[in-house]
Enzyme design. Sequence first.
Site, mmCIF file in Angstrom:
data_model
loop_
_atom_site.group_PDB
_atom_site.id
_atom_site.type_symbol
_atom_site.label_atom_id
_atom_site.label_comp_id
_atom_site.label_asym_id
_atom_site.label_seq_id
_atom_site.Cartn_x
_atom_site.Cartn_y
_atom_site.Cartn_z
ATOM 1 N N SER A 135 16.585 42.991 77.119
ATOM 2 C CA SER A 135 17.452 44.153 76.928
ATOM 3 C C SER A 135 18.780 43.917 77.655
ATOM 4 O O SER A 135 19.380 42.861 77.503
ATOM 5 C CB SER A 135 16.711 45.399 77.437
ATOM 6 O OG SER A 135 17.379 46.561 77.094
ATOM 7 N N ASP A 189 11.444 46.865 67.073
ATOM 8 C CA ASP A 189 12.498 47.262 68.019
ATOM 9 C C ASP A 189 13.731 47.670 67.227
ATOM 10 O O ASP A 189 14.378 46.843 66.606
ATOM 11 C CB ASP A 189 12.816 46.065 68.935
ATOM 12 C CG ASP A 189 13.833 46.411 70.016
ATOM 13 O OD1 ASP A 189 14.416 47.509 69.969
ATOM 14 O OD2 ASP A 189 14.028 45.564 70.921
ATOM 15 N N HIS A 231 11.144 48.763 71.360
ATOM 16 C CA HIS A 231 11.889 48.011 72.358
ATOM 17 C C HIS A 231 11.045 47.714 73.599
ATOM 18 O O HIS A 231 11.172 46.664 74.223
ATOM 19 C CB HIS A 231 13.142 48.807 72.734
ATOM 20 C CG HIS A 231 14.075 48.084 73.653
ATOM 21 N ND1 HIS A 231 14.577 46.844 73.361
ATOM 22 C CD2 HIS A 231 14.598 48.429 74.855
ATOM 23 C CE1 HIS A 231 15.379 46.450 74.350
ATOM 24 N NE2 HIS A 231 15.400 47.389 75.270
#
Lengths: 390, 203
Positions: free
Chosen positions: A157, A322, A355
């Site tokens: 991320s 995601d 995610h």
Amino acid sequence: MPEHISEDSVGLVTPQKIHFNQPLELESGHTLPSYDLLYESYGTLSAERTNAILICHALSGNHHAAGYHSMEDRKPGWWETAIGPGKPIDTNRFFVVCPNNLGGCDGSTGPTSTNPETGRPYGPDFPIVTVGDWVKSQARLADELGIDSWGAVIGASLGGMQVLQWSITFPQRIQHAIVIAAASKLTAQNIAFNEVARQAIRTDPDFHEGRYLEHDMLPERGLRLARMLGHITYLSDESMGAKFGRELREGKLNYGYEVEFQVESYLRYQADSFVGKFDANTYLLMTKALDYFDPARAHGDDLGEALRKVSAKFCVISFTSDWRFSPQRSRDLVRALLDNDLNVSYAEITAHQGHDAFLMPIPHYLDIFHAYMERITVYPLPGLPAIEES
Amino acid sequence: MLRPDQDMICNWIHPESRILDLGCGDGTLLRHLTEQLNVDGYGLELDDSNVLSSLRNGINVIQSDLDRGLTDYFDDDSFDYVIMSLTLQAMNFPDRLLDEMLRVGRQGIITFPNFGHWKNRIQLMFKGRMPVTNALPNSWYNTPNIHLCTVTDFEKLCEQKGIRILERSVIDNRHREQPLLKLSPNLLGETAIYRFERLPYHQ
């Protein structure tokens, strides 16, 4: 509380703090005259100092990536699934370093720290730091630890963005770049989510223009909303459906506005456990760092061009469900790496967790991660050129 | 351990060239080419366990679906050779992928199970059933091989597309390349191997 600590955990760990007196010039033009970085390390640095791994954390992460601080801890560090003896980031082989980023709220200098100029908390006066600033500060930490070059820099991320920036800023100081569930820039939709989160915090009556600590208050409502919104976007429709469905807490409708569906209860629980642990100004700052990151911007929006000087070998991983950092963003990155004839491998993990999958013990994901990490040699490297901060 | 068709491919490749291996499987071929011929390259593979094996084999593997084409990742003329071994027949759009191969590479190398092989013909003719052989071990309902073709079919398609065949080899079920096979490759060859390029005026 862990009754006993499992053998594949790094066990009990203690954070370390380093104070930096050399001022740090930030991308915004501001300068931090001095600052602290809090970090944890696991494993042993080899005599040749070639087995060091840097972990970059994401928005709400911190330096506590693995292990426990005490036997009273309820939960281990945030990436316990990936870090430990025999795990993908194998602490039998690697010396693993994970700092808390500048602007954070877990011990490194940030908005809750005391501003030496005023004697009060920085609050909103803490300058906005960028991914590039973090990387510079992490490079200084590497200098302090005597690490010329990282065997790998790893992050997911927002952490993955730092990895990419490392490969651009310090090509000689990073052998492998492992970028998980990340992107080379946020999409408009993604920035929009961040803006709603920021508005929730900034319009909270207890926010006091960011000086809530001086008023002995916390913008709890805003931070709660920001966290709830974030959490929805970190999961997928499928995983929420599987976890909660339309299940009712009391098994019947109450025709009121209190918690009825399990998913509501879950979101409130997530919000509760976030407030008091995380600082609202840090949240604002981190989301800005996310929004600003776009290394291609200075190169006519050509990511390939931005990566011209990169030499690291890349492993890029994304997750099918995601939608906050979709596989397409990872493919875009892979494309730009290929345009530069770089060594790159890319795996698209089939996972329904959205995610958040990067934190989950998904067997195939961990196998892929492990297989790539095994490629990283920890033997002495040929003499590297002296390294200057660029 | 290389498959016989992969062995043949190795003989056709210049050292230190740039290679793209479409459907690279567990990465054995690319690893072999890297170690023996010092090539540079990437493998594309869709299957999870093959991607994992490729990673373990130390090659650059990109998990991707070849039916999406190669435009996601590669510019024109990026490679010396684009290889596709025993994969063409499992594609949704084999003809388009042939075009893509010659867009991103100077030359293509393809191997496929020849459906014209006598064993297939006999099974269809005398049993009236879809052939099941060593080369094509699956039943019709669960086979990944949805676009089987014969040596003649493939060469017709190349002709149609303006693709020049530079080299052809067929091997029999004992993986030998025999003089006899050259007489009737479409009848006697179990696996066909081609090296080809685009005719200049078709670009």
